[in-house]
Design an enzyme around this catalytic site. Sequence first.
Site, PDB file in Angstrom:
ATOM      1  N   PRO A 183      28.262  37.613  48.997  1.00 15.76           N
ATOM      2  CA  PRO A 183      28.041  36.153  48.952  1.00 15.76           C
ATOM      3  C   PRO A 183      26.600  35.808  48.597  1.00 15.76           C
ATOM      4  O   PRO A 183      26.294  34.662  48.301  1.00 15.76           O
ATOM      5  CB  PRO A 183      28.404  35.694  50.373  1.00 15.76           C
ATOM      6  CG  PRO A 183      28.372  36.911  51.221  1.00 15.76           C
ATOM      7  CD  PRO A 183      28.615  38.092  50.334  1.00 15.76           C
ATOM      8  N   GLU A 222      29.672  43.689  58.006  1.00 20.80           N
ATOM      9  CA  GLU A 222      28.543  42.792  57.701  1.00 20.80           C
ATOM     10  C   GLU A 222      28.001  43.020  56.301  1.00 20.80           C
ATOM     11  O   GLU A 222      27.035  42.377  55.891  1.00 20.80           O
ATOM     12  CB  GLU A 222      27.412  42.993  58.719  1.00 20.80           C
ATOM     13  CG  GLU A 222      27.721  42.488  60.112  1.00 20.80           C
ATOM     14  CD  GLU A 222      28.154  41.024  60.132  1.00 20.80           C
ATOM     15  OE1 GLU A 222      27.624  40.227  59.338  1.00 20.80           O
ATOM     16  OE2 GLU A 222      29.047  40.709  60.932  1.00 20.80           O
ATOM     17  N   ARG A 240      41.454  39.577  31.020  1.00 18.04           N
ATOM     18  CA  ARG A 240      42.126  38.607  30.136  1.00 18.04           C
ATOM     19  C   ARG A 240      41.308  38.286  28.900  1.00 18.04           C
ATOM     20  O   ARG A 240      41.799  37.665  27.962  1.00 18.04           O
ATOM     21  CB  ARG A 240      42.574  37.348  30.878  1.00 18.04           C
ATOM     22  CG  ARG A 240      41.476  36.640  31.607  1.00 18.04           C
ATOM     23  CD  ARG A 240      42.009  35.516  32.487  1.00 18.04           C
ATOM     24  NE  ARG A 240      42.358  34.348  31.721  1.00 18.04           N
ATOM     25  CZ  ARG A 240      43.585  33.854  31.611  1.00 18.04           C
ATOM     26  NH1 ARG A 240      44.592  34.417  32.217  1.00 18.04           N
ATOM     27  NH2 ARG A 240      43.815  32.775  30.897  1.00 18.04           N
ATOM     28  N   ASP A 269      41.211  28.285  27.358  1.00 15.67           N
ATOM     29  CA  ASP A 269      40.960  28.177  28.790  1.00 15.67           C
ATOM     30  C   ASP A 269      39.719  27.357  29.098  1.00 15.67           C
ATOM     31  O   ASP A 269      38.807  27.270  28.295  1.00 15.67           O
ATOM     32  CB  ASP A 269      40.739  29.571  29.397  1.00 15.67           C
ATOM     33  CG  ASP A 269      42.035  30.309  29.668  1.00 15.67           C
ATOM     34  OD1 ASP A 269      43.085  29.660  29.719  1.00 15.67           O
ATOM     35  OD2 ASP A 269      41.974  31.541  29.842  1.00 15.67           O
TER      36      ASP A 269
END
Length: 254
Positions: free
Chosen positions: A96, A123, A161, A176
Amino acid sequence: MTSHVSLSKFGFVSIFPEMISALTQWGVTGRALRDGRFTIDTIDPRDFATDKHGTVDDRPYGGGPGMVMKATIMAQAVEQAKRQVGLNAPVIAMSPQGQCVNEHLLTSLLGQDALIFVAGRYEGFDERFVSQHVDLELSVGDIVVSGGEMPAMMVMDSLIRRIPGVLGAELSAEQDSFVDGLLDCPHYTRPEIFEGEAVPAVLLSGDHARIAEWRTAQSLRRTLDRRPDLLSEADLSEKQRRLLARWDSVSDDI
Ligand code: SAH
């Protein structure tokens, strides 16, 4: 946006290697694997554990809750992944705290022959594993999930893709959202009227030029309404710029 695609090999380092089946068994990515358009090698850090329990984590120095993935073991798992998919393959750790992924960043990875994705748990990783063995940390957004497997699979799916031939209709990747810097236009299929709402008449007109024009305008309008931040980076045509300027002065719908 066309770019040269060399990418065809992935390494997936995870203590839950079976999770990769979500990518390898279903849909577009499953078919692409069966067609031999890419390969994935899974590497389980537990294979490098030194005790009989297969321990890959340990308590954090300084105390506190949670466990930390051991640098010694993660480093060995990544070295093994490199031996399998390519010694020069960039190592991408999911975190993150990493750079937020976007289509532009992913496009820059398509030129690599192989990529190694490392999924964290607990963690996260001992920081020294990251500083010594990781080339890039990637985040899938400002949220925290329990493991890096799903974030890594999201990124791999998005890369796969973009490999030529993977999507049936070659054009649909170009259409897209984000690929041309804009959101995709809305789509409709049968029936013609659903709960009193009709399909926009232009789509039934058979006039391909008008349909293309409508779709481009819708894309632009959606981006202006929903993600105006994308417009400054988008590669707009003169016609699109004129449309935008018109909407700027009259805020009616199209
Ligand atoms: N304590 C860490 C979070 C650990 S979550 C922190 O706050 O930074 C456990 C693992 O899930 C991470 O090591 C990472 O591999 C994965 N993960 C969680 N959220 C993610 C996100 N937004 N993007 C990518 N990976 C994520």
